[in-house]
Design an enzyme around this catalytic site. Structure first.
Site, mmCIF file in Angstrom:
data_model
loop_
_atom_site.group_PDB
_atom_site.id
_atom_site.type_symbol
_atom_site.label_atom_id
_atom_site.label_comp_id
_atom_site.label_asym_id
_atom_site.label_seq_id
_atom_site.Cartn_x
_atom_site.Cartn_y
_atom_site.Cartn_z
ATOM 1 N N SER A 12 0.822 -1.218 0.000
ATOM 2 C CA SER A 12 0.000 0.000 0.000
ATOM 3 C C SER A 12 0.852 1.262 0.000
ATOM 4 O O SER A 12 0.476 2.281 0.571
ATOM 5 C CB SER A 12 -0.929 -0.013 1.217
ATOM 6 O OG SER A 12 -0.151 -0.125 2.400
ATOM 7 N N GLN A 46 11.822 11.163 2.269
ATOM 8 C CA GLN A 46 11.991 12.575 2.630
ATOM 9 C C GLN A 46 12.194 13.451 1.398
ATOM 10 O O GLN A 46 11.466 14.388 1.140
ATOM 11 C CB GLN A 46 13.191 12.722 3.562
ATOM 12 C CG GLN A 46 13.017 12.043 4.899
ATOM 13 C CD GLN A 46 14.239 12.196 5.791
ATOM 14 O OE1 GLN A 46 15.196 12.878 5.449
ATOM 15 N NE2 GLN A 46 14.207 11.567 6.941
ATOM 16 N N GLY A 47 13.231 13.096 0.624
ATOM 17 C CA GLY A 47 13.725 13.969 -0.445
ATOM 18 C C GLY A 47 12.669 14.435 -1.409
ATOM 19 O O GLY A 47 12.308 15.615 -1.449
ATOM 20 N N GLY A 48 12.120 13.515 -2.221
ATOM 21 C CA GLY A 48 11.096 13.955 -3.132
ATOM 22 C C GLY A 48 10.983 13.122 -4.386
ATOM 23 O O GLY A 48 11.379 11.962 -4.423
ATOM 24 N N GLU A 115 19.570 17.295 -5.436
ATOM 25 C CA GLU A 115 20.165 16.112 -4.792
ATOM 26 C C GLU A 115 21.334 15.611 -5.630
ATOM 27 O O GLU A 115 21.534 16.056 -6.774
ATOM 28 C CB GLU A 115 19.103 15.011 -4.598
ATOM 29 C CG GLU A 115 18.090 15.379 -3.513
ATOM 30 C CD GLU A 115 17.039 14.323 -3.247
ATOM 31 O OE1 GLU A 115 17.039 13.273 -3.916
ATOM 32 O OE2 GLU A 115 16.194 14.568 -2.374
ATOM 33 N N ASP A 215 9.515 -9.149 0.489
ATOM 34 C CA ASP A 215 8.443 -10.140 0.297
ATOM 35 C C ASP A 215 8.100 -10.362 -1.179
ATOM 36 O O ASP A 215 7.938 -11.496 -1.620
ATOM 37 C CB ASP A 215 7.165 -9.700 1.040
ATOM 38 C CG ASP A 215 7.401 -9.548 2.534
ATOM 39 O OD1 ASP A 215 8.410 -10.079 3.034
ATOM 40 O OD2 ASP A 215 6.576 -8.897 3.194
ATOM 41 N N HIS A 236 22.543 4.330 1.340
ATOM 42 C CA HIS A 236 22.417 5.789 1.414
ATOM 43 C C HIS A 236 23.585 6.299 2.246
ATOM 44 O O HIS A 236 23.870 5.763 3.313
ATOM 45 C CB HIS A 236 21.088 6.181 2.060
ATOM 46 C CG HIS A 236 20.716 7.611 1.815
ATOM 47 N ND1 HIS A 236 21.420 8.660 2.373
ATOM 48 C CD2 HIS A 236 19.741 8.163 1.057
ATOM 49 C CE1 HIS A 236 20.875 9.799 1.967
ATOM 50 N NE2 HIS A 236 19.857 9.529 1.174
ATOM 51 N N ARG A 281 25.446 8.608 -5.338
ATOM 52 C CA ARG A 281 25.426 7.939 -4.035
ATOM 53 C C ARG A 281 26.465 6.845 -3.866
ATOM 54 O O ARG A 281 27.020 6.665 -2.792
ATOM 55 C CB ARG A 281 24.060 7.297 -3.835
ATOM 56 C CG ARG A 281 23.182 8.205 -3.107
ATOM 57 C CD ARG A 281 21.878 7.567 -2.801
ATOM 58 N NE ARG A 281 20.970 8.685 -2.653
ATOM 59 C CZ ARG A 281 19.681 8.596 -2.556
ATOM 60 N NH1 ARG A 281 19.110 7.418 -2.592
ATOM 61 N NH2 ARG A 281 18.937 9.664 -2.420
ATOM 62 N N HIS A 342 19.586 1.064 1.720
ATOM 63 C CA HIS A 342 18.501 2.031 1.488
ATOM 64 C C HIS A 342 17.552 1.601 0.376
ATOM 65 O O HIS A 342 16.351 1.758 0.499
ATOM 66 C CB HIS A 342 19.133 3.375 1.144
ATOM 67 C CG HIS A 342 18.172 4.486 0.887
ATOM 68 N ND1 HIS A 342 17.299 4.935 1.857
ATOM 69 C CD2 HIS A 342 17.936 5.248 -0.220
ATOM 70 C CE1 HIS A 342 16.574 5.937 1.356
ATOM 71 N NE2 HIS A 342 16.931 6.121 0.089
ATOM 72 N N GLU A 366 9.810 -0.633 -5.995
ATOM 73 C CA GLU A 366 11.132 -1.144 -5.630
ATOM 74 C C GLU A 366 11.257 -2.651 -5.857
ATOM 75 O O GLU A 366 12.357 -3.168 -6.075
ATOM 76 C CB GLU A 366 11.426 -0.796 -4.161
ATOM 77 C CG GLU A 366 12.887 -0.938 -3.799
ATOM 78 C CD GLU A 366 13.207 -0.363 -2.414
ATOM 79 O OE1 GLU A 366 12.392 0.404 -1.880
ATOM 80 O OE2 GLU A 366 14.282 -0.693 -1.886
ATOM 81 N N ARG A 377 20.850 3.794 -8.618
ATOM 82 C CA ARG A 377 19.690 4.675 -8.827
ATOM 83 C C ARG A 377 20.033 6.141 -8.575
ATOM 84 O O ARG A 377 20.686 6.480 -7.583
ATOM 85 C CB ARG A 377 18.574 4.254 -7.871
ATOM 86 C CG ARG A 377 17.337 5.137 -7.928
ATOM 87 C CD ARG A 377 16.310 4.634 -6.949
ATOM 88 N NE ARG A 377 16.780 4.774 -5.598
ATOM 89 C CZ ARG A 377 16.457 5.781 -4.773
ATOM 90 N NH1 ARG A 377 15.670 6.749 -5.202
ATOM 91 N NH2 ARG A 377 16.922 5.820 -3.551
ATOM 92 N N SER A 382 12.956 7.074 -7.667
ATOM 93 C CA SER A 382 12.169 5.878 -7.352
ATOM 94 C C SER A 382 10.677 6.159 -7.225
ATOM 95 O O SER A 382 9.857 5.396 -7.746
ATOM 96 C CB SER A 382 12.686 5.216 -6.081
ATOM 97 O OG SER A 382 12.889 6.184 -5.087
HETATM 98 C C1 SIN Z 1 16.710 11.220 0.367
HETATM 99 O O1 SIN Z 1 15.897 12.042 0.760
HETATM 100 O O2 SIN Z 1 17.924 11.358 0.454
HETATM 101 C C2 SIN Z 1 16.187 9.949 -0.223
HETATM 102 C C3 SIN Z 1 15.750 10.175 -1.591
HETATM 103 C C4 SIN Z 1 15.924 8.915 -2.374
HETATM 104 O O3 SIN Z 1 16.302 7.882 -1.830
HETATM 105 O O4 SIN Z 1 15.719 8.970 -3.579
#
Ligand code: SIN
Length: 541
Positions: A12, A46-48, A115, A215, A236, A281, A342, A366, A377, A382
């Site tokens: 979900s 968080q990021g977007g 980012e 899963d 991450h 990353r 991550h 994912e 990535r 994502s």
């Molecule tokens: C992050 O806010 O650093 C994560 C964003 C992501 O994993 O794409």
């Protein structure tokens, strides 16, 4: 009790709910959620969402950045499909009422964050609670939809596949455990969508929630779905290092707004890289790992104290308040951070419509490998992928479902172990197996690998996996047993994929094979299950 619907969606988060809302316009949908419907990895994002919305940006730039981050393994067709659909997906979310942060100087226009690996500002966000904002709107819409039924605290065990030799094998349903009553019941449907998220809990340290136990990959694998590129586990670079909160992410957006990585002496770690702290990353995480090994330190620091405190509090309210509750004022002190598992860049191999190779089975988000991410990535691609692929999957699944008869209801189907199993004498043994896997995966199949380490992990896994299989045959199933069984399968697939890739590329770094080898390895690592399980779908009598 038997449950039927045209579509059965497991998970979900953004992928499952986006699919469900679109499919529900043409049919009935059952959604199965392991915990509360809003308790997902999406909710923690968080990021977007990366999408081209800025005047100085171009779709081609976003495509170029994604391909560069993917280190030669992205499928360009998937990249173009996903990136080109980005702006439309953001418009849809805005129309649904997702409150993305707006520009102060241009209210009505979304503010664009930055980012790592991106050449332009293109991260659409709701401050540092983007996932939560999207999740809330999607859950509310799904719960209110007359064609959607959400089963919370239900966890999938395995797929029901037709095993009649006269028929073409396809998925027809799934065994689902009701975590509250303890009953296992069949859920039948024409189409099944795996949208269960990733597998961060395979590793000791992760930014993922407890439910990220791979899963979907394990369930799909057991039913015969091909898996691809599972060696590419994204670590991450900046998970909070704090004894009281071990899986809290410090968004890459903090570096996007000027945060810098430093060691305990205040020396910048990424100073020598042309992209500095905003390198991709894989590079940043490996640099931190090297620095920690060189100095023997248990962590490094992310420093944003040079920015205006009011800006930091306003832009990162979740990070600021969470850290403050732990006694850490990020406007005054650098944040202790470490890399942590991550994101699973590989997954069940799907086509551009999210179809796996098992008829009737789709995978989105994912859990799937579309080829968008390649070997690493690009940040914030994502959630975008989940939206685009859910949209495409819904169109394809609706067409497929239109040509199918009503879902079957095998009255006589029986969950094979339901009557045999008994409660384990020592449930703690299951916890021990889980801890063992997570620790050796962290030690031997983490950021830095070698043939020797991978062989050691494989040997240990073989023993634990045999024990888990025995638990599963003999004990009553519960969520812990289901999860540890899935973790073991995913760990096995990660190790086998990593052993096959005898080079270093993107997120797979091997001391034995430190060079990139395009001649032999510029290709996906694909695993096929030679003996898919069909037992659970056999009709009795
Ligand atoms: C992050 O806010 O650093 C994560 C964003 C992501 O994993 O794409």
């Amino acid at each position: 009790m038997i449950h039927t619907a045209d579509y059965l969606v497991m998970g979900s988060g953004i992928a499952g709910l986006s699919f469900a809302l679109k499919a529900a316009e043409k049919g009935t949908v059952n959604i199965v959620a392991k915990n509360m419907a809003s308790d997902t990895n999406t909710n923690l994002a968080q990021g977007g969402i990366a999408a081209v919305m800025g005047n100085d940006d171009l779709l081609e730039y976003h495509i170029r950045d994604t391909l560069a981050s993917g280190a030669g393994l992205c499928h360009e067709d998937a990249v173009r499909i996903v990136i080109n659909s980005g702006p439309k997906m953001i418009e849809e979310l805005l129309e649904m009422g997702v409150p993305f942060t707006e520009r102060v100087d241009h209210p009505g226009m979304v503010e664009l964050g930055m980012e790592g690996g991106h050449s332009h500002r293109r991260i659409i966000h709701a401050k540092d609670r983007t996932g939560q904002a999207v999740q809330k709107v999607l859950v509310e819409k799904a719960l209110a939809h007359p064609n959607i039924k959400v089963y919370e605290y239900h966890v999938a065990l395995d797929l029901l596949t037709s095993s009649d030799p006269m028929e073409k094998r396809r998925v027809e349903g799934a065994w689902i455990l009701d975590r509250v009553s303890g009953e296992v019941a069949p859920f039948f449907s024409k189409i099944i969508v795996l949208a269960t998220g990733g597998s961060g809990k395979v590793y000791l340290y992760t930014t993922n929630p407890d439910g990220a136990t791979g899963d979907g990959v394990a369930i799909g694998w057991r039913a015969g779905a091909d898996a691809a590129n599972l060696e590419f586990v994204q670590f991450h670079p900046t998970c909070l290092y704090h004894p009281k909160l071990t899986n809290f992410l410090i968004s890459e957006a903090v570096r996007g707004e000027g945060g810098v990585l430093i060691n305990k002496d205040g020396v910048r770690i990424m100073a020598d890289h042309p992209m500095g702290d905003l390198a991709c990353r894989d590079i940043v995480a490996l640099s931190i790992d090297r620095e920690m090994k060189r100095t023997g330190a248990s962590n490094v620091f992310l420093d944003i104290t040079h920015k205006d405190p009011e800006f930091v509090k306003e832009r990162f309210p979740k990070i600021y308040n969470t850290c403050l509750n732990l006694g850490l004022d990020i406007t005054k002190e650098p944040i202790p951070v470490v890399p942590a598992a991550h994101y699973q860049c590989g997954g069940l191999l799907v086509d551009t419509e999210s179809r796996t190779n098992v008829p009737g089975l789709y995978a989105i988000g994912e859990v799937a490998c579309t080829g968008l991410h390649g070997a690493n990535r690009l940040a914030s691609n994502s959630l975008l992928e989940a939206l685009v692929m859910a949209d495409r999957a819904a169109k394809a699944a609706i067409e497929e479902a239109n040509n199918l008869p009503e879902p079957r209801t095998w009255e006589s189907v029986v969950w094979p172990t339901a009557h045999l199993g008994h409660a384990p004498a020592e449930a703690v043994l299951i916890t021990h197996s889980w801890e063992e896997i997570r620790r050796f995966m962290w030690n031997y199949v983490g950021l830095v690998r070698s043939d020797q380490r991978l062989a050691m992990a494989q040997k240990r896994l073989a023993t634990v996996k045999t024990e888990i299989d025995e638990f599963f045959r003999n004990f009553e199933v519960d969520a812990d047993l289901i999860e540890v069984r899935n973790i073991a399968i995913v760990a096995d697939l990660i190790i086998r994929s990593a052993i096959m890739r005898k080079e270093s590329r993107g997120l797979h770094y091997s001391l034995t094979w430190p060079e990139r080898d395009d001649v032999n390895f510029k290709k996906d690592t694909i695993l096929k299950n030679p003996v898919p399980s069909i037992l659970l779908g056999q009709k009795e009598g």
